[in-house]
Design a protein around this motif. Structure first.
Motif, mmCIF file in Angstrom:
data_model
loop_
_atom_site.group_PDB
_atom_site.id
_atom_site.type_symbol
_atom_site.label_atom_id
_atom_site.label_comp_id
_atom_site.label_asym_id
_atom_site.label_seq_id
_atom_site.Cartn_x
_atom_site.Cartn_y
_atom_site.Cartn_z
ATOM 1 N N VAL A 109 21.325 73.964 73.221
ATOM 2 C CA VAL A 109 22.637 74.073 73.879
ATOM 3 C C VAL A 109 23.593 74.865 72.993
ATOM 4 N N GLU A 110 23.544 74.544 71.691
ATOM 5 C CA GLU A 110 24.419 75.257 70.750
ATOM 6 C C GLU A 110 24.106 76.757 70.738
ATOM 7 N N GLU A 111 22.810 77.086 70.742
ATOM 8 C CA GLU A 111 22.419 78.504 70.745
ATOM 9 C C GLU A 111 22.896 79.196 72.029
ATOM 10 N N PHE A 112 22.736 78.510 73.136
ATOM 11 C CA PHE A 112 23.170 79.052 74.425
ATOM 12 C C PHE A 112 24.694 79.274 74.422
ATOM 13 N N GLU A 113 25.424 78.316 73.886
ATOM 14 C CA GLU A 113 26.888 78.445 73.817
ATOM 15 C C GLU A 113 27.295 79.626 72.935
ATOM 16 N N ALA B 194 17.580 76.046 77.177
ATOM 17 C CA ALA B 194 16.464 76.903 76.745
ATOM 18 C C ALA B 194 16.078 77.879 77.853
ATOM 19 N N LEU B 195 16.186 77.426 79.098
ATOM 20 C CA LEU B 195 15.848 78.311 80.220
ATOM 21 C C LEU B 195 16.845 79.476 80.324
ATOM 22 N N GLY B 196 18.079 79.226 79.917
ATOM 23 C CA GLY B 196 19.125 80.238 80.062
ATOM 24 C C GLY B 196 19.149 81.288 78.956
ATOM 25 N N ILE B 197 18.601 80.952 77.788
ATOM 26 C CA ILE B 197 18.764 81.809 76.601
ATOM 27 C C ILE B 197 18.196 83.217 76.813
ATOM 28 N N GLY B 198 16.952 83.307 77.257
ATOM 29 C CA GLY B 198 16.316 84.618 77.461
ATOM 30 C C GLY B 198 17.047 85.415 78.547
ATOM 31 N N GLN B 199 17.432 84.723 79.623
ATOM 32 C CA GLN B 199 18.139 85.413 80.723
ATOM 33 C C GLN B 199 19.450 86.008 80.232
ATOM 34 N N LEU B 200 20.114 85.263 79.363
ATOM 35 C CA LEU B 200 21.394 85.743 78.836
ATOM 36 C C LEU B 200 21.165 86.955 77.925
ATOM 37 N N ASN B 201 20.099 86.913 77.130
ATOM 38 C CA ASN B 201 19.775 88.059 76.273
ATOM 39 C C ASN B 201 19.479 89.314 77.091
ATOM 40 N N ARG B 202 18.953 89.130 78.298
ATOM 41 C CA ARG B 202 18.580 90.291 79.128
ATOM 42 C C ARG B 202 19.660 90.634 80.148
ATOM 43 N N PHE B 203 20.787 89.917 80.092
ATOM 44 C CA PHE B 203 21.720 89.961 81.216
ATOM 45 C C PHE B 203 22.378 91.326 81.445
ATOM 46 N N GLN B 204 22.622 92.087 80.376
ATOM 47 C CA GLN B 204 23.267 93.395 80.584
ATOM 48 C C GLN B 204 22.388 94.282 81.470
ATOM 49 N N ARG B 205 21.069 94.195 81.276
ATOM 50 C CA ARG B 205 20.125 94.975 82.104
ATOM 51 C C ARG B 205 20.214 94.534 83.565
ATOM 52 N N GLU B 206 20.331 93.231 83.755
ATOM 53 C CA GLU B 206 20.428 92.677 85.117
ATOM 54 C C GLU B 206 21.701 93.216 85.808
ATOM 55 N N LEU B 207 22.791 93.206 85.035
ATOM 56 C CA LEU B 207 24.072 93.698 85.582
ATOM 57 C C LEU B 207 23.956 95.173 85.981
ATOM 58 N N ASP B 208 23.359 95.971 85.098
ATOM 59 C CA ASP B 208 23.228 97.407 85.371
ATOM 60 C C ASP B 208 22.375 97.634 86.617
ATOM 61 N N ALA B 209 21.295 96.865 86.728
ATOM 62 C CA ALA B 209 20.398 97.026 87.887
ATOM 63 C C ALA B 209 21.142 96.683 89.174
#
Ligand SMILES: Cc1ncc(COP(=O)(O)O)c(C=O)c1O
Length: 377
Positions: A39-43, A244-259
């Motif tokens: 949770v801390e890492e996600f925050e 934990a499920l959110g961490i990877g998605q957040l790391n990739r999120f700029q790509r998602e936004l651009d797409a």
């Protein structure tokens, strides 16, 4: 259009990779299930991505809204101005504090409130001071927060952003949470990143951050290892495996936004000549959680059914609070109370939009729509 072989195009589909599932599994294997390191890492990632100093993860956006309202001491008898076109959680959280809502209609193209409408409302209600204003960045469209925050300051009104759909939105160059007391995010599976259920508060105020953390965790205060229950708090914590499920998605999120931006531009181009629908207003700061068009009155549900027959999922966009039984009974609202919101509620149609879709998927959806409306022959 190759109809027979077309597989179902879902309205939304989370971008989950094997590495995300592995991260969740590792947390489950570790036995540290409740709020902790993940949770801390996600925050920290959320705060880094949004550039808002404090991110506090909670169990849903509804929980975030409730915490924001009670932390700002909004309670019995207070009045809160709320946009009429939103998901009901925005207003339900106000009602659950014992406060009352007032509705502000939205712009028919951006689907959000404008500074002009807010100011008119606050001006005409000067006798009945509002305690707070909630701005909703519906579908990720950035409301004009700079102007709205100046108006809120002038009228002495607290400002909360319902940014459930607005992770990645940029309003006047800043992420939600910059111009307000707090912004509330959602990580429900319909949103651009998901933790199953989940949400977060973003704030620049360290005082509010402390309050949010205390209230999400039973009102516990930990002073040098000595625990005390100093508030009647709640349990609104996010679990480690959700984070934990959110961490990877957040790391990739700029790509998602651009797409999403590229795909939305295709919708705009392919649908621009259709005369029976209205396209949404777009803006460079729009995070495009959803792409909603407006149909002719009475046509929406037929179009939705026809799209489903062609393997395309679609759905209504959001509710008009003035059209819902609870709010009509309590406040005597009617369809006419907020006519723009009422129209968007009954005629708005959300089309699929997410990074895993291809330009050809979007062109197929546009062809289907063109055919259903009998245009473009
Ligand atoms: C504008 C808005 N506010 C609040 C919520 C509630 O979010 P959650 O399901 O995370 O409680 C939603 C969910 O759809 C929403 O769209």
């Amino acid at each position: 259009m190759v109809q027979g072989t077309q597989s179902l195009i879902r309205l939304a589909s989370p971008d989950l990779h094997d590495e995300d599932l592995e991260r969740v599994l590792n947390v489950l294997k570790s036995g540290e299930l409740v709020q902790g390191k993940a949770v801390e890492e996600f925050e920290n990632l959320l705060s880094g991505f949004t550039q808002i100093p404090h991110a506090i993860a909670v169990s849903s956006c509804t929980a975030a809204l409730h915490l924001a309202l009670i932390s700002l001491e909004i309670g019995v008898g207070d009045r809160v101005l709320v946009p009429a076109f939103t998901y009901p959680a925005t207003a339900n959280a106000v009602e659950r504090c014992g406060a009352n809502i007032e509705l502000c209609d939205v712009d028919p193209l951006s689907y959000v409130v404008t500074p002009e409408s807010i100011e008119q409302y606050l001006k005409s209600n000067i006798q009945n001071q509002f305690k707070a204003l909630i701005v909703v960045h519906e579908f990720g469209f950035p409301a004009d927060m700079k102007a709205i925050s100046e108006i809120a300051k002038r009228y002495g009104v607290l400002l909360i952003e319902d940014a459930a759909c607005a992770l990645g939105t940029s309003a006047n160059g800043h992420h939600p949470g910059f111009y307000s007391d707090a912004a509330c995010l959602s990580f429900h599976p319909r949103k651009a990143i998901t933790t199953g259920e989940g949400g977060a508060l973003l704030t620049s105020s360290s005082k509010l951050m402390e309050k949010f953390k205390q209230l999400r965790n039973h009102g516990i205060n930990n002073h040098n290892g000595v625990f005390d229950f100093v508030e009647a708090g709640l349990n609104y914590r996010l679990t480690n495996f959700q984070a934990a499920l959110g961490i990877g998605q957040l790391n990739r999120f700029q790509r998602e936004l651009d797409a999403r931006k590229k795909l939305a531009a295709i919708y705009m181009e392919e649908l621009k000549s259709l005369t029976q629908i209205r396209l949404p207003k777009l803006s460079p700061g729009h995070s495009l959680q959803s792409f909603m068009i407006t149909t002719q009155p009475g046509q929406r549900d037929d179009i939705k059914r026809s799209l489903a027959n062609l393997q395309v999922e679609s759905n209504l966009g959001a509710q008009a609070l003035n059209c819902l039984t609870y709010y009509q009974n309590k406040y005597q609202f009617t369809r006419e109370t907020c006519p723009n919101a009422s129209t968007l509620f009954t005629a708005g149609l959300v089309l699929p939009l997410y990074g895993k879709l291809t330009p050809d998927n979007i062109r197929y959806i546009c062809e289907c729509l063109t055919k259903i409306l009998g245009e473009g022959q």
